[in-house]
Design an enzyme around this catalytic site. Structure first.
Site, mmCIF file in Angstrom:
data_model
loop_
_atom_site.group_PDB
_atom_site.id
_atom_site.type_symbol
_atom_site.label_atom_id
_atom_site.label_comp_id
_atom_site.label_asym_id
_atom_site.label_seq_id
_atom_site.Cartn_x
_atom_site.Cartn_y
_atom_site.Cartn_z
ATOM 1 N N HIS A 241 12.587 -25.888 7.140
ATOM 2 C CA HIS A 241 14.253 -26.212 6.741
ATOM 3 C C HIS A 241 14.405 -25.056 6.527
ATOM 4 O O HIS A 241 13.983 -24.909 5.397
ATOM 5 C CB HIS A 241 13.620 -27.603 5.845
ATOM 6 C CG HIS A 241 15.217 -28.277 5.666
ATOM 7 N ND1 HIS A 241 15.671 -28.918 6.751
ATOM 8 C CD2 HIS A 241 16.618 -27.677 4.813
ATOM 9 C CE1 HIS A 241 17.283 -29.501 6.563
ATOM 10 N NE2 HIS A 241 17.432 -28.437 5.181
ATOM 11 N N CYS A 242 15.701 -25.193 6.762
ATOM 12 C CA CYS A 242 16.722 -23.627 6.696
ATOM 13 C C CYS A 242 17.608 -24.476 6.468
ATOM 14 O O CYS A 242 19.088 -24.971 7.123
ATOM 15 C CB CYS A 242 16.606 -23.300 8.396
ATOM 16 S SG CYS A 242 18.217 -21.514 8.266
#
Length: 346
Positions: free
Chosen positions: A142-143
């Site tokens: 998850h960025c």
């Protein structure tokens, strides 16, 4: 008359599931918006002051290089913010979490883990993101910089963004340094101050971005994922590894396929729910709870010969088709797993 133990029906009580409350979306979205505005602000300062001076003095090459790189970086960043990472949509409430679904990937058996939030059995390499509250196929991480998951459908867009940011940061740094060298005989001015303001963050972002690009390049070459670094369930070999050339093709060039709808859960069927007594191999070492798809202790019937497994990217559709036509396998009943919490972020 006493009841026989064999005649007493087995009543399985489904455990109560705790409600999963998704994390607040406001501050992560605000941070992603700030990153876009920071890119536009620094680029505006660069094109308005040092780049303008270079172009007026005949150095058009700097504008011809940095201009297209800015356009590519900006639109790639916007597209990644609103891209679909490969969401597997919610299943039906009629699905039974007590059933066991098994699939073989290149001689490695995987049990499809139950997601109590999305209400379906997850294929291998599919994880539930606690920040987005969705199950993502071929999940990588998850960025937080774009407030989005990186998965099967937008991984190549993420690689393009990292590459364009590296090139654009390097071009900004070189252009600002050339401007300071060309104007070293001139007194200190606003243009020089702006060049320093742009060059410092460009150099600061260039180092971690280059390191991230190197790490992701190695991950693609070996068919590994960031969320699997702390969960080495590939003890003998990586069943998703198809070789250097094919790994890059499947990740960057292969067709993505259609988006998944909620009816995809209908392809899943139970492969066995009866207890059996058989010799099992020693169980693998415990795995962090964020990594939910691991090899089974029992080895089912091989669905693929050695080296002929499914694609290393986007396995969900292939896995579900294998389940639909595969024979029933005698595997023990398993209780629903806890919701996975994958803390892998940038």
């Amino acid at each position: 008359m006493p009841f026989s133990k064999d005649n007493v029906p087995l009543v399985v009580k489904e455990p109560q599931q705790k409600p999963v409350v998704p994390l607040s979306w406001f501050f992560p979205s605000l941070f992603a918006t700030f990153n876009v505005m920071l890119l536009v602000f620094l680029s505006g300062l660069f094109f308005g002051f040092p780049c303008r001076w270079l172009a007026q003095n005949g150095d058009w090459v700097f504008l011809m290089v940095t201009g297209p790189l800015f356009i590519l970086t900006f639109f790639t960043l916007i597209a990644l913010n609103f891209s679909d990472p490969g969401i597997l949509h919610r299943g039906s409430d009629e699905e039974n979490p007590m059933t066991v679904n098994v699939v073989s990937v290149n001689r490695r058996a995987f049990r499809l883990q139950w997601c109590p939030t999305c209400r379906f059995h997850r294929p291998p390499r599919t994880y539930h993101c606690p920040w987005c509250n969705i199950c993502v196929e071929d999940f990588d991480h998850h960025c937080k910089w774009v407030n989005n998951c990186i998965g099967h459908r937008n991984f190549r867009l993420f690689m393009l963004l990292v590459l364009s940011l590296c090139l654009y940061s390097g071009a900004l740094l070189v252009s600002c340094l050339m401007f300071l060298i060309r104007t070293s005989h001139m007194p200190f001015s606003v243009d020089k101050a702006i060049a320093i303001v742009v060059a410092v963050p460009a150099a600061g972002f260039l180092i971690p971005l280059s390191l991230l690009l190197l790490i992701q390049t190695i991950s693609v070459s070996t068919a590994e994922r960031s969320c699997e670094n702390k969960c080495k369930y590939h003890q003998e070999y990586n069943p998703f590894d198809q070789g250097f050339v094919r790994n890059w093709y499947l990740t960057m060039c292969a067709p993505l396929g259609p988006k998944y709808m909620s009816e995809v859960v209908c392809l899943q069927r139970p492969l066995g729910t009866e207890w059996i007594s058989e010799k099992t191999q020693p169980s693998p070492p415990p795995c962090p709870e964020h990594c939910s798809s691991g090899p089974l202790e029992t080895q089912p019937q091989l669905l693929h010969p050695a080296g002929k497994g499914p694609q290393g990217s986007g396995e969900a559709l292939f896995i579900l088709k294998e389940i639909e036509r595969s024979p029933q396998l005698p595997v023990p009943m398993s209780s629903p797993d806890k919701p996975s919490k994958c803390p892998i972020t940038e």
